[in-house]
Motif scaffolding. Sequence first.
Motif, mmCIF file in Angstrom:
data_model
loop_
_atom_site.group_PDB
_atom_site.id
_atom_site.type_symbol
_atom_site.label_atom_id
_atom_site.label_comp_id
_atom_site.label_asym_id
_atom_site.label_seq_id
_atom_site.Cartn_x
_atom_site.Cartn_y
_atom_site.Cartn_z
ATOM 1 N N ASN A 76 0.958 -1.267 -0.006
ATOM 2 C CA ASN A 76 -0.053 -0.024 -0.224
ATOM 3 C C ASN A 76 0.878 1.102 -0.139
ATOM 4 O O ASN A 76 0.502 2.121 0.791
ATOM 5 N N GLU A 77 1.827 1.207 -0.726
ATOM 6 C CA GLU A 77 3.058 2.294 -0.783
ATOM 7 C C GLU A 77 2.375 3.630 -1.368
ATOM 8 O O GLU A 77 2.749 4.565 -0.698
ATOM 9 N N PHE A 78 1.335 3.625 -1.912
ATOM 10 C CA PHE A 78 0.956 4.930 -2.356
ATOM 11 C C PHE A 78 -0.551 5.182 -2.075
ATOM 12 O O PHE A 78 -1.481 5.461 -3.042
ATOM 13 N N GLU A 79 -1.241 4.501 -0.921
ATOM 14 C CA GLU A 79 -2.387 4.602 -0.583
ATOM 15 C C GLU A 79 -3.034 5.857 -0.671
ATOM 16 O O GLU A 79 -2.431 6.924 -0.874
ATOM 17 N N PRO A 80 -4.510 5.895 -0.985
ATOM 18 C CA PRO A 80 -5.040 7.172 -0.928
ATOM 19 C C PRO A 80 -5.056 8.150 0.233
ATOM 20 O O PRO A 80 -4.723 7.470 1.442
ATOM 21 N N SER A 81 -5.063 9.416 0.076
ATOM 22 C CA SER A 81 -4.844 10.291 1.295
ATOM 23 C C SER A 81 -6.312 10.058 2.060
ATOM 24 O O SER A 81 -7.112 9.865 1.734
ATOM 25 N N PRO A 82 -5.903 10.244 3.557
ATOM 26 C CA PRO A 82 -7.175 10.305 4.496
ATOM 27 C C PRO A 82 -8.017 11.469 4.044
ATOM 28 O O PRO A 82 -7.802 12.407 3.268
ATOM 29 N N ALA A 83 -9.406 11.217 4.503
ATOM 30 C CA ALA A 83 -10.322 12.239 4.111
ATOM 31 C C ALA A 83 -10.087 13.506 4.647
ATOM 32 O O ALA A 83 -10.338 14.681 3.941
ATOM 33 N N GLU A 84 -9.446 13.750 5.787
ATOM 34 C CA GLU A 84 -9.036 14.948 6.292
ATOM 35 C C GLU A 84 -8.087 15.883 5.514
ATOM 36 O O GLU A 84 -8.270 17.028 5.173
ATOM 37 N N HIS A 85 -7.220 15.205 4.678
ATOM 38 C CA HIS A 85 -6.387 15.772 3.771
ATOM 39 C C HIS A 85 -7.008 16.145 2.631
ATOM 40 O O HIS A 85 -6.761 17.484 2.167
ATOM 41 N N LEU A 86 -7.810 15.518 2.192
ATOM 42 C CA LEU A 86 -8.723 15.806 0.834
ATOM 43 C C LEU A 86 -9.636 17.130 1.240
ATOM 44 O O LEU A 86 -9.675 17.761 0.383
ATOM 45 N N LEU A 121 -20.600 15.594 -9.557
ATOM 46 C CA LEU A 121 -21.175 16.979 -9.823
ATOM 47 C C LEU A 121 -22.762 16.934 -9.419
ATOM 48 O O LEU A 121 -23.308 16.082 -9.779
ATOM 49 N N ASP A 122 -23.152 18.043 -8.603
ATOM 50 C CA ASP A 122 -24.615 18.489 -8.847
ATOM 51 C C ASP A 122 -24.769 19.115 -9.981
ATOM 52 O O ASP A 122 -24.801 20.122 -10.294
ATOM 53 N N LYS A 123 -25.375 18.234 -10.837
ATOM 54 C CA LYS A 123 -25.873 18.819 -12.449
ATOM 55 C C LYS A 123 -26.638 20.176 -12.277
ATOM 56 O O LYS A 123 -26.476 20.855 -12.910
ATOM 57 N N SER A 124 -27.616 20.106 -11.221
ATOM 58 C CA SER A 124 -28.457 21.268 -11.403
ATOM 59 C C SER A 124 -27.871 22.369 -10.963
ATOM 60 O O SER A 124 -28.264 23.713 -11.268
ATOM 61 N N GLN A 125 -26.830 22.445 -10.231
ATOM 62 C CA GLN A 125 -26.275 23.658 -9.716
ATOM 63 C C GLN A 125 -24.775 23.916 -10.236
ATOM 64 O O GLN A 125 -24.119 24.904 -10.183
ATOM 65 N N LYS A 126 -24.281 23.021 -11.099
ATOM 66 C CA LYS A 126 -22.984 22.934 -11.698
ATOM 67 C C LYS A 126 -21.960 23.147 -10.461
ATOM 68 O O LYS A 126 -20.801 23.887 -10.593
ATOM 69 N N LEU A 127 -22.143 22.355 -9.566
ATOM 70 C CA LEU A 127 -21.158 22.328 -8.241
ATOM 71 C C LEU A 127 -21.045 21.015 -7.582
ATOM 72 O O LEU A 127 -21.515 20.372 -8.008
ATOM 73 N N VAL A 128 -19.687 20.988 -7.073
ATOM 74 C CA VAL A 128 -19.219 19.912 -6.319
ATOM 75 C C VAL A 128 -19.488 20.056 -4.880
ATOM 76 O O VAL A 128 -18.867 21.226 -4.286
ATOM 77 N N PHE A 129 -20.210 19.442 -4.077
ATOM 78 C CA PHE A 129 -20.375 19.429 -2.646
ATOM 79 C C PHE A 129 -19.155 18.593 -2.082
ATOM 80 O O PHE A 129 -19.360 17.370 -2.038
ATOM 81 N N TYR A 130 -18.135 19.041 -1.813
ATOM 82 C CA TYR A 130 -17.011 18.052 -1.715
ATOM 83 C C TYR A 130 -16.944 17.569 -0.294
ATOM 84 O O TYR A 130 -16.528 16.363 -0.168
ATOM 85 N N GLU A 131 -17.642 17.987 0.689
ATOM 86 C CA GLU A 131 -17.863 16.935 1.732
ATOM 87 C C GLU A 131 -18.513 15.721 1.588
ATOM 88 O O GLU A 131 -17.968 14.621 1.939
ATOM 89 N N ASP A 132 -19.561 15.764 0.773
ATOM 90 C CA ASP A 132 -20.489 14.523 0.343
ATOM 91 C C ASP A 132 -19.369 13.725 -0.707
ATOM 92 O O ASP A 132 -19.510 12.532 -0.493
ATOM 93 N N TYR A 133 -18.871 14.401 -1.447
ATOM 94 C CA TYR A 133 -17.925 13.616 -2.683
ATOM 95 C C TYR A 133 -16.860 12.950 -1.747
ATOM 96 O O TYR A 133 -16.341 11.752 -2.264
ATOM 97 N N VAL A 134 -16.085 13.524 -0.952
ATOM 98 C CA VAL A 134 -15.102 12.824 -0.136
ATOM 99 C C VAL A 134 -15.513 11.687 0.578
ATOM 100 O O VAL A 134 -15.038 10.564 0.639
ATOM 101 N N ALA A 135 -16.852 11.891 1.423
ATOM 102 C CA ALA A 135 -17.304 10.609 1.894
ATOM 103 C C ALA A 135 -17.761 9.424 1.145
ATOM 104 O O ALA A 135 -17.448 8.408 1.272
ATOM 105 N N LYS A 136 -18.198 9.927 -0.086
ATOM 106 C CA LYS A 136 -18.563 8.829 -1.234
ATOM 107 C C LYS A 136 -17.301 8.234 -1.607
ATOM 108 O O LYS A 136 -17.207 7.141 -1.652
ATOM 109 N N LEU A 137 -16.348 8.991 -1.775
ATOM 110 C CA LEU A 137 -15.048 8.483 -2.339
ATOM 111 C C LEU A 137 -14.338 7.449 -1.193
ATOM 112 O O LEU A 137 -13.674 6.624 -1.652
ATOM 113 N N MET A 138 -14.480 7.992 0.109
ATOM 114 C CA MET A 138 -13.677 7.017 1.013
ATOM 115 C C MET A 138 -14.665 5.824 1.311
ATOM 116 O O MET A 138 -13.877 4.789 1.266
#
Length: 172
Positions: A94-104, A148-165
């Motif tokens: 796991n030499e290059f494992e993903p960054s933790p949520a806090e870093h993202l 992407l939240d297509k209706s607003q053309k925005l990324v709600f990054y806390e939701d995105y990071v949670a989903k990613l983790m």
Amino acid sequence: MLPTPANNMERIKQQEYYKFYIRKLFEYVGQESKSPKDTVKKEEISYIMRFLNQFPSEAQVIDYIIPKLEDDEPSDFIKLSKFEPFMLEVLAKNEFEPSPAEHLLAAFRVLDTEGNGKIPFDLLKNLLCTEGIPFREQEILGFESYALDKSQKLVFYEDYVAKLMEENDQHI
């Protein structure tokens, strides 16, 4: 973090699974980039590694990974015979494992000048295509459909990071 095999039989099964997966990815990416058989273009290495849930920095790819994978006479291509054992070792450690949520989240907050938990997609797209190791069009489209939240053309990054983790925990 990838699961550690409980015993030698599990370790062997895991290695065989990774070998199969690496070969299929290498074959697919090589065909897409019209590379010679059992090779991929150097710039594809970071994409393959990200797909395998390993996230080296741009400096690590350029200064450490590519030189380690090159033959004695450098070319524009990396051979599967060099990449596979390297990647198996990387996955095992796991030499290059993903960054933790806090870093993202901290990185997104730097871009969130209003502090409201959202960032315009166009800003992120521009950064992802022009800074560091640029995303390919397919990766941008994947990011767009995933974040992407297509209706607003925005990324709600806390939701995105949670989903990613959550997905990183289940990947591979």
